[in-house]
Design an enzyme around this catalytic site. Structure first.
Site, short mmCIF file in Angstrom:
data_model
loop_
_atom_site.label_atom_id
_atom_site.label_comp_id
_atom_site.label_asym_id
_atom_site.label_seq_id
_atom_site.Cartn_x
_atom_site.Cartn_y
_atom_site.Cartn_z
N ASN A 10 -3.49 3.21 0.73
CA ASN A 10 -2.53 3.37 0.28
C ASN A 10 -1.71 1.30 0.53
O ASN A 10 -1.22 1.65 1.46
CB ASN A 10 -1.49 3.83 -0.39
CG ASN A 10 -0.05 3.74 -0.65
OD1 ASN A 10 -0.74 2.53 -1.79
ND2 ASN A 10 0.89 4.70 -1.17
N LYS A 12 0.11 -0.34 -0.88
CA LYS A 12 1.60 -0.43 -0.99
C LYS A 12 1.83 -1.96 -1.74
O LYS A 12 0.80 -2.95 -2.36
CB LYS A 12 2.43 -0.45 0.30
CG LYS A 12 2.00 0.96 0.02
CD LYS A 12 3.12 2.13 1.35
CE LYS A 12 2.21 3.26 1.58
NZ LYS A 12 4.16 3.64 2.78
N HIS A 96 4.18 9.06 -5.95
CA HIS A 96 4.48 8.96 -4.09
C HIS A 96 5.57 8.85 -4.38
O HIS A 96 6.51 8.81 -5.12
CB HIS A 96 4.13 7.45 -4.00
CG HIS A 96 3.70 7.19 -2.57
ND1 HIS A 96 4.66 6.67 -1.61
CD2 HIS A 96 3.14 6.97 -1.22
CE1 HIS A 96 4.69 6.20 -0.89
NE2 HIS A 96 3.69 6.81 -0.70
N GLU A 98 8.12 7.09 -2.60
CA GLU A 98 8.74 5.89 -2.28
C GLU A 98 8.80 5.69 -4.19
O GLU A 98 10.37 5.34 -4.39
CB GLU A 98 7.60 4.41 -1.65
CG GLU A 98 7.74 4.38 -0.53
CD GLU A 98 7.08 4.65 0.64
OE1 GLU A 98 6.16 3.20 -0.40
OE2 GLU A 98 6.18 4.04 1.59
N GLU A 168 2.35 14.69 1.81
CA GLU A 168 3.35 12.93 2.61
C GLU A 168 4.70 13.18 3.28
O GLU A 168 5.54 12.96 2.25
CB GLU A 168 2.81 12.23 1.75
CG GLU A 168 1.03 11.26 1.52
CD GLU A 168 1.48 10.60 1.46
OE1 GLU A 168 0.69 9.50 2.23
OE2 GLU A 168 1.95 8.92 0.36
N GLY A 174 6.00 5.85 7.38
CA GLY A 174 5.82 4.59 8.56
C GLY A 174 6.82 4.82 9.53
O GLY A 174 7.70 2.92 9.82
N SER A 214 1.43 8.26 8.89
CA SER A 214 1.70 7.61 9.91
C SER A 214 0.41 8.33 10.86
O SER A 214 -0.11 8.12 11.54
CB SER A 214 2.95 7.60 11.16
OG SER A 214 4.18 7.48 10.62
#
Ligand code: 13P
Length: 251
Positions: A10, A12, A96, A98, A168, A174, A214
């Site tokens: 991904n 992003k 996702h 985010e 996730e 991250g 990660s």
């Protein structure tokens, strides 16, 4: 039952067209002999079509990072599933964390997007995962159950050959903090058993559940060797040719 593992990158909000083309072209020779793993990359909308030309005919597939549920209309800023197909995508990431965190995505909008994407023949990577606060409050399993129920509402078992789930944990994205192999496996086993109870053991046995948060070349082996972990959805480490190729080749 045989679940082909997946390594999905991904990207992003990274990579201009020049950089995206360099990354995709750089990957091609390094992963071209891998046949026992599905490889997916997910660039930003604006470079999808160009990247699709770079990877045409290869073993790398293309995913978008989101889509809208309507086909067309007065929806400024949105992109529909048919437009993604038109740009060369076979896959789309939906829900996702985010998107949930910063753009108001809910289980209801996730569900609408998932249905729209499936109806056009895209394969969906449905993302679920708890925040640190939810984990610390002991709410991980309740939350995941809610996200799965909501996201998959009204989806029948025969759509499942086009659904992939990505677990996730938000606290691992991250942050450099990966869930331990056991923490991830525990949740993956839970997700698989939930799918089994919503649908059937056949659906549960066949669905691929990816871990994300990660993931790096150094920790992929432990994760992928878990019984219920079928691959990874990778952010940071998918942005460099060497680290993404190393992840693919570690499977
Ligand atoms: P990182 O690998 O950078 O933690 O990102 C994970 C992710 O969000 C993939 O979708």
């Amino acid at each position: 039952m045989s679940r082909v593992p997946i390594i999905a990158g991904n990207w992003k909000l990274f990579k201009t067209s020049k950089e995206a083309i360099e990354l995709a072209s750089g990957l091609l020779p390094l992963v071209k002999n891998k046949s026992n793993v599905e490889i997916i990359i997910s660039p930003v909308f604006t470079v999808l079509e160009r990247v699709s030309k770079v990877i045409a005919g290869s073993n790398i597939k293309l995913a978008a990072q989101d889509c809208f549920w309507e086909e067309e209309g007065a929806f400024t800023g949105e992109v529909s599933p048919s437009m993604l197909l038109d740009a060369g995508c076979s896959h789309v990431i939906i829900g996702h964390s985010e998107r949930r965190q910063y753009f108001g995505e809910t289980d209801e909008t996730v569900n609408k997007k998932l249905k729209a994407a499936l109806s056009k023949g895209l394969t969906v990577i449905l993302c679920v995962g708890e925040t640190l606060q939810e984990r610390e409050m002991g709410k991980t399993f309740d939350l995941l159950q809610k996200q799965l129920k909501g996201g998959l509402s009204g989806i029948s078992s025969n759509s499942f050959d086009k659904i992939i789930i990505a677990y996730e944990p938000v606290w691992a994205i991250g942050t450099g903090k990966t869930a331990t192999d056991q923490q991830a496996e525990e949740v993956h086993a839970f997700i698989r058993s939930e799918i089994g109870s919503f649908y059937s053991s056949l659906v549960a046995d066949n669905i691929r559940i990816l871990y994300g948060g990660s993931v790096k070349p150094e920790n992929i082996s432990g994760l992928i060797s878990q019984k219920n972990i079928d691959g990874a959805l990778v952010g940071g480490a998918s942005l460099q040719v060497e680290s993404f190729a190393a992840l693919v080749n570690a499977v």
